[in-house]
Design a protein around this motif. Structure first.
Motif, PDB file in Angstrom:
ATOM      1  N   PHE A  86      -3.118   9.640   1.716  1.00  0.00           N
ATOM      2  CA  PHE A  86      -3.155   8.181   1.758  1.00  0.00           C
ATOM      3  C   PHE A  86      -1.913   7.606   2.444  1.00  0.00           C
ATOM      4  O   PHE A  86      -2.012   6.782   3.356  1.00  0.00           O
ATOM      5  CB  PHE A  86      -3.287   7.645   0.328  1.00  0.00           C
ATOM      6  N   ILE A 110       1.836   7.089  -6.634  1.00  0.00           N
ATOM      7  CA  ILE A 110       0.921   8.200  -6.938  1.00  0.00           C
ATOM      8  C   ILE A 110       1.652   9.522  -6.728  1.00  0.00           C
ATOM      9  O   ILE A 110       1.614  10.420  -7.576  1.00  0.00           O
ATOM     10  CB  ILE A 110      -0.331   8.154  -6.027  1.00  0.00           C
ATOM     11  N   GLY A 170      -6.823   0.557  -7.843  1.00  0.00           N
ATOM     12  CA  GLY A 170      -6.075   1.203  -6.772  1.00  0.00           C
ATOM     13  C   GLY A 170      -6.969   2.102  -5.938  1.00  0.00           C
ATOM     14  O   GLY A 170      -6.889   2.131  -4.710  1.00  0.00           O
ATOM     15  N   GLN A 171      -7.856   2.827  -6.636  1.00  0.00           N
ATOM     16  CA  GLN A 171      -8.735   3.764  -5.938  1.00  0.00           C
ATOM     17  C   GLN A 171      -9.619   3.044  -4.916  1.00  0.00           C
ATOM     18  O   GLN A 171      -9.809   3.531  -3.802  1.00  0.00           O
ATOM     19  CB  GLN A 171      -9.603   4.481  -6.972  1.00  0.00           C
ATOM     20  N   LEU A 183       0.825  -1.208   0.000  1.00  0.00           N
ATOM     21  CA  LEU A 183       0.000   0.000   0.000  1.00  0.00           C
ATOM     22  C   LEU A 183       0.858   1.256   0.000  1.00  0.00           C
ATOM     23  O   LEU A 183       0.586   2.200  -0.741  1.00  0.00           O
ATOM     24  CB  LEU A 183      -0.928  -0.001   1.221  1.00  0.00           C
ATOM     25  N   VAL A 200      -8.974   0.283  -3.375  1.00  0.00           N
ATOM     26  CA  VAL A 200      -8.123  -0.133  -2.258  1.00  0.00           C
ATOM     27  C   VAL A 200      -7.862   1.053  -1.331  1.00  0.00           C
ATOM     28  O   VAL A 200      -7.949   0.946  -0.100  1.00  0.00           O
ATOM     29  CB  VAL A 200      -6.796  -0.733  -2.770  1.00  0.00           C
ATOM     30  N   VAL A 201      -7.575   2.203  -1.937  1.00  0.00           N
ATOM     31  CA  VAL A 201      -7.327   3.414  -1.154  1.00  0.00           C
ATOM     32  C   VAL A 201      -8.560   3.751  -0.308  1.00  0.00           C
ATOM     33  O   VAL A 201      -8.459   4.045   0.895  1.00  0.00           O
ATOM     34  CB  VAL A 201      -6.989   4.594  -2.098  1.00  0.00           C
ATOM     35  N   VAL A 218      -8.850   1.390   2.598  1.00  0.00           N
ATOM     36  CA  VAL A 218      -7.854   1.631   3.648  1.00  0.00           C
ATOM     37  C   VAL A 218      -8.182   2.908   4.414  1.00  0.00           C
ATOM     38  O   VAL A 218      -8.074   2.955   5.646  1.00  0.00           O
ATOM     39  CB  VAL A 218      -6.439   1.700   3.042  1.00  0.00           C
ATOM     40  N   TYR A 266       2.442   1.801  -3.295  1.00  0.00           N
ATOM     41  CA  TYR A 266       1.411   2.244  -4.239  1.00  0.00           C
ATOM     42  C   TYR A 266       1.141   3.742  -4.055  1.00  0.00           C
ATOM     43  O   TYR A 266       1.074   4.505  -5.027  1.00  0.00           O
ATOM     44  CB  TYR A 266       0.125   1.436  -4.058  1.00  0.00           C
ATOM     45  N   GLY A 267       1.015   4.155  -2.784  1.00  0.00           N
ATOM     46  CA  GLY A 267       0.815   5.571  -2.491  1.00  0.00           C
ATOM     47  C   GLY A 267       2.000   6.409  -2.960  1.00  0.00           C
ATOM     48  O   GLY A 267       1.842   7.489  -3.524  1.00  0.00           O
TER      49      GLY A 267
END
Lengths: 288, 329
Positions: B295, A103, B246-247, A96, B249-250, B253, A99-100
């Protein structure tokens, strides 16, 4: 007539790049246990870094050096600021956070350079056509294959012939014991993460003349590299190379003969490998 | 948890769903934003089942969202099926079927390997959508002209009616998911999250449970995809992209894994913030960067997400009654 041979060579050039990027991913995963979802974004950062140097100096080798150095430094900064906080945390948190991070890297680059696509021209000395056994072929792609092969050879020598490589490989097997032996594993972690970033960065600039440079360019490559690793075997040096070449050839040959399925076939191949040999072609059982 | 408490919870949810668009409009959002939030919250319910309850992190949920959307949308656009509910049901079933296929191939894996596989398979669906199947899916252009919902002579044509339809579907889907996580099936999933070896030793077929949970999650994604087409009248190819996977999952979370209201809170925060950042001209171009930073800070500092954080906080208040603003910090 020579379509198959030419496409096969194209596949090799594409595969060489994929192997390089996948190897960076696999080294970091092997030692740090991280699947770095920001690896594609680092490739993109390398492409931009190289593009800046190239547009200032008009010298391709300086651009490569610039991409290497800048992504290496970016790798160190990222590792110190963020990644090191995650070594002891669950794998899912690591996925995670990277992944962040991807971005953030993509958006920072977009904010600085806008989303507009940049073109990197092939250096003049590499823009000719070569004749390989009767096939006329763009010289730059041959150079790409050569650069990738040399880089892979250097990484092989570092990993398997030097003391640092020994520590890295020992760390992959058992971090605790290496620590007890008095070796600074933390610093090794940092260098390996930065090395992975630098490999991605180099691949980014080398790929530059073949692809368009834009903030999102890393995403496709990242997913293709996951496929390469699944096909080749997680954590395997030669698996990454074999997987890269297989993937490159699949994409290249289906593009020539069934363009609609060019991108799909790669994933079909991955599914077949998963069913027949879940650990990957050269993977070791239980490594994932 | 008693049945009485569950009924009370559902009543609260119903009241919330009625008031939500009004509150949102007061806060500067429109009814379309409310619909979008509920669609993602529904999508997120499935993600919550596999990630929040069973610990399976999938980066490929876009595949099912897209399949559900395009199958139900295509059936309605092409006139093959005239009933909204039948089209939604077939789309949901198609997504579930895709879930069985991908689940069967991926569910022996965990952690990083699972995330890589699901992402790769979703990418395969994306390329099928834009290349091989483009005669059906519209390729890069997507599919326009999805009709609004129409059930038993009721036509949900205006934006408010479309919201009402989505809210009803969301309410039912939420209640079903609540029953699922309360059932013995849900308890086994939690046991798998806690300790897969022990769950297997207790005689549970861990692989089978995971595939079933993954299939349910795929069905929820498919249903949400079908609703998206109906309210925006258009199916975009980017439903299938990594960004979509991905969105969600974000959102999961941020909202709080393992709490069924988490995906709802996560979508409110994510969609509302993206709207606010986009409207605020000084940072308009940086809204995704802002969200990315939010995030990363959340995963680093607040591991249980907003809903999880609120629950911990309420417990920490030693049962003192406290009014917690919905979607607050």
């Amino acid at each position: 007539m020579h379509l198959i041979e030419a496409q096969a060579l194209n596949g090799l050039a594409l595969g060489a790049i994929l192997a390089l990027v996948a190897l960076g991913l696999t080294i970091v995963f092997g030692l740090l246990g991280f699947v770095n979802f920001a690896h594609g974004a680092l490739l993109m950062v390398g492409a931009y870094a190289g593009w800046i140097v190239y547009s200032q100096t008009n010298h391709f080798f300086l651009a490569m050096l610039g991409a290497l150095v800048i992504t290496f430094i970016v790798g160190i900064v990222i590792e110190r600021v963020l990644i090191r906080l995650y070594y002891a945390r669950p794998k899912q948190d690591q996925i995670l956070v990277t992944y962040g991070l991807a971005i953030i890297l993509v958006e920072v680059v977009r904010a600085i350079f806008t989303g507009q696509t940049r073109l990197l021209s092939t250096p003049a000395w590499a823009s000719g056509i070569v004749n390989i056994a009767g096939i006329y072929y763009p010289q730059y792609r041959v150079i790409v294959i050569a650069i990738a092969a040399i880089t892979l050879a250097i990484i092989y020598l570092i990993l398997f012939r030097t003391r640092i490589g020994l520590i890295v490989r020992a760390g992959i097997d058992d971090v605790v014991i290496v620590n007890i032996l008095g070796i600074n594993v933390k610093r090794t972690f940092m260098l390996v993460f930065a090395l992975g970033a630098a490999i991605a960065g180099l691949a980014g600039i080398v790929d530059g003349p073949l692809l368009a440079i834009n903030p999102d360019m890393g995403t496709d490559v990242l997913v293709q590299c996951f496929v390469v690793i699944v096909i080749g075997g997680v954590g395997s040096f030669f698996g990454a190379i074999l997987g890269g070449i297989v993937a490159g050839e699949i994409i290249s040959l289906t593009t020539a003969f069934a363009p609609d399925y060019a991108s799909v076939m790669l994933y079909v191949a991955m599914a077949v490998v998963l069913i027949v040999r879940p650990q990957g072609l050269l993977g070791v059982e239980g490594r994932a | 948890m008693s049945t009485q408490r569950m009924l009370l919870g559902l009543l609260g949810l119903a009241v919330f769903l009625v008031l939500f668009p009004i509150v949102l409009q007061a806060g500067g959002g429109g009814i379309a934003l409310a619909s979008r939030i509920l669609v993602l919250a529904l999508f997120g319910l499935g993600v919550d089942l596999i990630f929040g309850f069973a610990g399976l992190l999938s980066f490929g949920q876009a595949a099912f969202y897209g399949v559900g959307g395009f199958v139900s949308g295509y059936l309605l656009i092409s006139g093959t099926v005239h009933s909204t509910l039948l089209a939604l049901a077939i789309g949901t079933a198609a997504a579930a079927f895709a879930g069985i296929l991908i689940g069967a191939l991926s569910m022996r894996q965990v952690g990083v390997y699972l995330a890589m596989l699901t992402l790769a398979f979703a990418q395969m669906f994306y390329f099928l959508d834009i290349s091989a199947l483009r005669n059906y899916t519209g390729g890069e252009n997507g599919l326009p002209g999805v009709p609004r919902a129409s059930v038993l002579g009721l036509h949900f044509t205006s934006n408010h009616e479309a919201y009402a339809f989505i809210a009803i579907v969301y309410f039912i889907a939420f209640a079903i998911m609540w029953l699922i996580v309360r059932s013995s099936f849900g308890h086994v999933l939690r046991a798998i999250l806690e300790n897969p070896e022990r769950a297997a030793a207790a005689g549970h077929d861990v692989y089978l449970y995971k595939v079933v949970a993954f299939t349910i999650a795929a069905a929820y994604a498919g249903l949400a995809g079908g609703l998206l087409g109906m309210f925006q009248g258009y199916l975009p190819p980017d439903m299938f992209t990594i960004d979509t996977s991905g969105q969600i999952v974000v959102i999961e979370v941020i909202g709080g894994p393992g709490t069924l209201v988490g995906p709802l809170i996560g979508s409110i925060v994510w969609i509302y913030l993206s709207q606010v950042f986009q409207d605020f001209s000084a940072v308009a171009g940086l809204w995704r960067l802002m969200l990315g930073i939010v995030f990363v800070l959340l995963i680093t500092g607040f591991r249980s997400g907003i809903a999880g954080g609120i629950i911990l906080w309420i417990r920490g208040m030693a049962r003192r009654r406290s009014a917690v603003a919905t979607g607050g910090d």
